[in-house]
Design a protein around this motif. Structure first.
Motif, PDB file in Angstrom:
ATOM      1  N   LEU A 272       0.843  -1.205   0.000  1.00 60.58           N
ATOM      2  CA  LEU A 272       0.000   0.000   0.000  1.00 60.58           C
ATOM      3  C   LEU A 272       0.870   1.244   0.000  1.00 60.58           C
ATOM      4  O   LEU A 272       1.947   1.264   0.593  1.00 60.58           O
ATOM      5  N   GLU A 273       0.352   2.271  -0.656  1.00 63.97           N
ATOM      6  CA  GLU A 273       1.082   3.517  -0.790  1.00 63.97           C
ATOM      7  C   GLU A 273       1.296   4.208   0.548  1.00 63.97           C
ATOM      8  O   GLU A 273       2.395   4.621   0.891  1.00 63.97           O
ATOM      9  N   LYS A 274       0.191   4.331   1.315  1.00 61.44           N
ATOM     10  CA  LYS A 274       0.248   5.158   2.517  1.00 61.44           C
ATOM     11  C   LYS A 274       0.218   4.315   3.785  1.00 61.44           C
ATOM     12  O   LYS A 274      -0.644   3.452   3.940  1.00 61.44           O
ATOM     13  N   GLY A 275       1.134   4.639   4.678  1.00 64.24           N
ATOM     14  CA  GLY A 275       1.180   3.956   5.957  1.00 64.24           C
ATOM     15  C   GLY A 275      -0.124   4.098   6.731  1.00 64.24           C
ATOM     16  O   GLY A 275      -0.565   3.187   7.423  1.00 64.24           O
ATOM     17  N   ASN A 360      -6.263  -0.391  -7.510  1.00 59.98           N
ATOM     18  CA  ASN A 360      -6.120   0.594  -6.435  1.00 59.98           C
ATOM     19  C   ASN A 360      -4.669   0.648  -5.970  1.00 59.98           C
ATOM     20  O   ASN A 360      -4.032  -0.380  -5.806  1.00 59.98           O
ATOM     21  N   SER A 361      -4.190   1.878  -5.731  1.00 58.17           N
ATOM     22  CA  SER A 361      -2.805   1.994  -5.272  1.00 58.17           C
ATOM     23  C   SER A 361      -2.716   1.879  -3.760  1.00 58.17           C
ATOM     24  O   SER A 361      -1.658   1.633  -3.208  1.00 58.17           O
ATOM     25  N   ASP A 362      -3.874   2.045  -3.093  1.00 52.05           N
ATOM     26  CA  ASP A 362      -3.799   2.169  -1.641  1.00 52.05           C
ATOM     27  C   ASP A 362      -4.802   1.268  -0.918  1.00 52.05           C
ATOM     28  O   ASP A 362      -5.101   1.503   0.241  1.00 52.05           O
ATOM     29  N   PRO A 397      -1.808  -7.612  -4.514  1.00 57.18           N
ATOM     30  CA  PRO A 397      -1.280  -6.346  -3.994  1.00 57.18           C
ATOM     31  C   PRO A 397      -1.660  -5.171  -4.895  1.00 57.18           C
ATOM     32  O   PRO A 397      -1.931  -5.360  -6.076  1.00 57.18           O
ATOM     33  N   PRO A 398      -1.671  -3.961  -4.318  1.00 51.92           N
ATOM     34  CA  PRO A 398      -2.008  -2.769  -5.099  1.00 51.92           C
ATOM     35  C   PRO A 398      -1.201  -2.679  -6.394  1.00 51.92           C
ATOM     36  O   PRO A 398      -0.006  -2.982  -6.404  1.00 51.92           O
ATOM     37  N   LEU A 399      -1.883  -2.293  -7.448  1.00 51.49           N
ATOM     38  CA  LEU A 399      -1.277  -2.059  -8.762  1.00 51.49           C
ATOM     39  C   LEU A 399      -0.537  -3.270  -9.323  1.00 51.49           C
ATOM     40  O   LEU A 399       0.397  -3.123 -10.109  1.00 51.49           O
ATOM     41  N   SER A 400      -0.942  -4.456  -8.930  1.00 48.62           N
ATOM     42  CA  SER A 400      -0.306  -5.644  -9.500  1.00 48.62           C
ATOM     43  C   SER A 400      -1.318  -6.448 -10.302  1.00 48.62           C
ATOM     44  O   SER A 400      -2.531  -6.303 -10.115  1.00 48.62           O
ATOM     45  N   THR A 401      -0.801  -7.250 -11.204  1.00 49.53           N
ATOM     46  CA  THR A 401      -1.638  -8.154 -11.993  1.00 49.53           C
ATOM     47  C   THR A 401      -1.158  -9.580 -11.766  1.00 49.53           C
ATOM     48  O   THR A 401       0.035  -9.862 -11.930  1.00 49.53           O
TER      49      THR A 401
END
Ligand code: C2O
Ligand code: CU
Ligand code: CU
Length: 453
Positions: A272-275, A360-362, A397-401
């Motif tokens: 995830l992008e943000k803690g 989703n990035s987060d 995981p976010p932004l993965s394929t």
């Protein structure tokens, strides 16, 4: 540690009959404190169902709770009429009697409710239990097999408590029903006293939203994923289980050296992008889950763990049908669950290639397919390592394929659907789910009870 009773049903020839009653009750989850709960054949959680490959199962489920519900046999390959999707929910006072033949390899599976939009709540109240599928091939291996002695179910759920020690059912609009107190086989922080130098743990992440990155402070061996044994034991320091996932592990014990099964936080915030968001989803939380008390010196020394288990081969996917699933917010491919919509029809047995992307990035998502097993062939955009072997639920995981080689059970029925969904149950309940039908090539698909608007 409480061990859920092993329920072997009633065996007549090769038919095994089970009776499960979903009921209300009271349980002592926290020491000395009584909490209202739901359970199967008891007040909280359910027995471990035992069944063998080749057997016919005749199940009767009674609904003695206060709301319509239905039970899904997570990880089992069976006809849609037995699968327990939301279309099959039934009212309090009624019962449901699905039947199927066990036609899959030995594995640790589980059962939990699947009513439309309230799966998380029903599971959270306690409607969940383990399933042990056995077969001759796994019985022949020199692995711990004695249920409750060296072969131990570890059903991980969670709870949060109100001031008067009842289950807090407040559902956060972002994070869902994320319990703050992990519960193992129905209690908090249990101790299991081992009598042997090697134990097998059947880990089930039955939590509605929580991820567990599990460690023991020493290396251990993974022998099975969701859908059964690996080709060989894999030595690891930790294993990540997203909601719905299972693993079987072997733990070596030395007299005098107790171990603690810990949830030690998902590395790298799970991508995830943000803690801050990772915190909200509980990805950084750490817990001591279970103390394993080592056996004493009198426990006999054991031989080596088998180097080979079963043969697991990556399926050939040449010419396979390809499908795409984009997870975003509470939707898949820009659509929410609609019990009257069939997203696709599978009209032949064989492998399919499914590309599953978390856009989703987060936000974390995972992906589960009913009546299926799959291998993770390739993962783009993620540093994660996926355990080899067959799964039915996997972290995306976010932004993965992820590229999944999917093997669907072929039980044609043009009137009832199977589900695919995010198994973070709040996401599922919010609509992050779709339906597919397995039919014969020339069958007309028409969902039973479907109406058009
Ligand atoms: Cu365990 Cu449809 O889920
Ligand atoms: Cu399932
Ligand atoms: Cu999700």
């Amino acid at each position: 540690m409480p061990i859920p009773p092993l329920y072997e049903g009633e065996l007549t020839g090769t038919t095994r009959r089970f009776e499960l009653t979903a009921q209300t009750g009271q349980a002592e989850i926290l020491p000395g404190v009584i909490t209202n709960t739901w359970g199967f054949n008891g007040s909280f959680l359910g027995p471990t169902l035992y069944m063998r490959r080749g057997e016919t199962i005749e199940m009767t489920v009674r609904n003695n709770v206060t709301e319509p519900t239905v039970v899904h046999w997570h990880g089992l390959h069976l006809p849609a009429a037995a699968d327990g999707g939301p279309a099959l929910a039934f009212a309090p006072g009624e019962s449901w009697s699905p039947t199927w033949t066990v036609d899959q390899a030995a594995a640790t599976c589980w059962y939990h409710p699947h009513p439309h939009e309230v799966s998380a709540l029903h599971a959270y109240r306690g409607l969940a239990g383990g399933i042990v599928i056995a077969d001759d091939e796994s019985d022949a291996l020199d692995l711990p097999h004695a249920y409750g002695e060296d072969d131990i179910p570890v059903i991980i759920t969670d709870a949060k408590f109100t001031e008067d020690n009842q289950l807090d059912e407040t559902i956060d609009t972002t994070y869902g029903l994320l319990g703050t107190t992990p519960v193992i086989n129905g209690i908090t922080k249990p101790r299991f006293t081992a009598t042997t130098r090697r134990i097998r743990l059947r880990l089930v992440n039955g939590a509605t939203m929580r991820f567990h990155h599990l460690t023991l402070g020493v290396p251990f061996r993974v022998i099975a994923t969701d859908q059964g044994l690996l080709d060989a034991p894999a030595e690891v320091d930790a294993i990540l289980l997203s909601p719905g996932e299972r693993a079987e592990i072997l733990v070596e014990l030395e007299p005098g050296k107790d171990l603690t099964l810990r949830s030690d936080g998902v590395p790298d915030n799970g991508g995830l992008e943000k803690g801050e968001t990772a915190n909200g989803f509980g990805l950084k939380d750490t817990f001591d889950l279970l103390t394993i008390v080592a056996p004493d010196e009198s426990a006999p020394e054991l031989g080596a763990v088998p180097g080979q288990l079963v043969s697991v081969e990556k399926p050939d996917a040449t010419g396979a049908t390809e499908r795409e699933f984009r997870l975003n917010g509470f939707q898949i491919n820009e659509q929410s669950m609609d019990m009257n919509r069939v997203d696709f029809v599978i009209d032949r047995p064989g492998i399919e290639v499914w590309r599953v992307t978390n856009e989703n990035s987060d936000w974390p998502h995972n992906f589960h397919v009913h009546n299926a097993r799959f291998m993770v062939d390739n993962a783009d955009g993620s540093e994660m390592e996926f355990t080899a072997g067959w799964h039915d639920t996997v972290y995306v995981p976010p932004l993965s394929t992820l590229i999944l080689l999917v093997d669907i059970g072929y039980y044609p029925d043009p009137m009832l659907a199977y589900m695919f969904h995010c198994h973070m149950l709040f996401h599922e309940d919010e609509g992050m789910m779709g339906q597919f039908v397995v039919a014969e090539p020339d069958q007309e698909v028409q969902l039973a009870g479907a109406h058009h608007h």
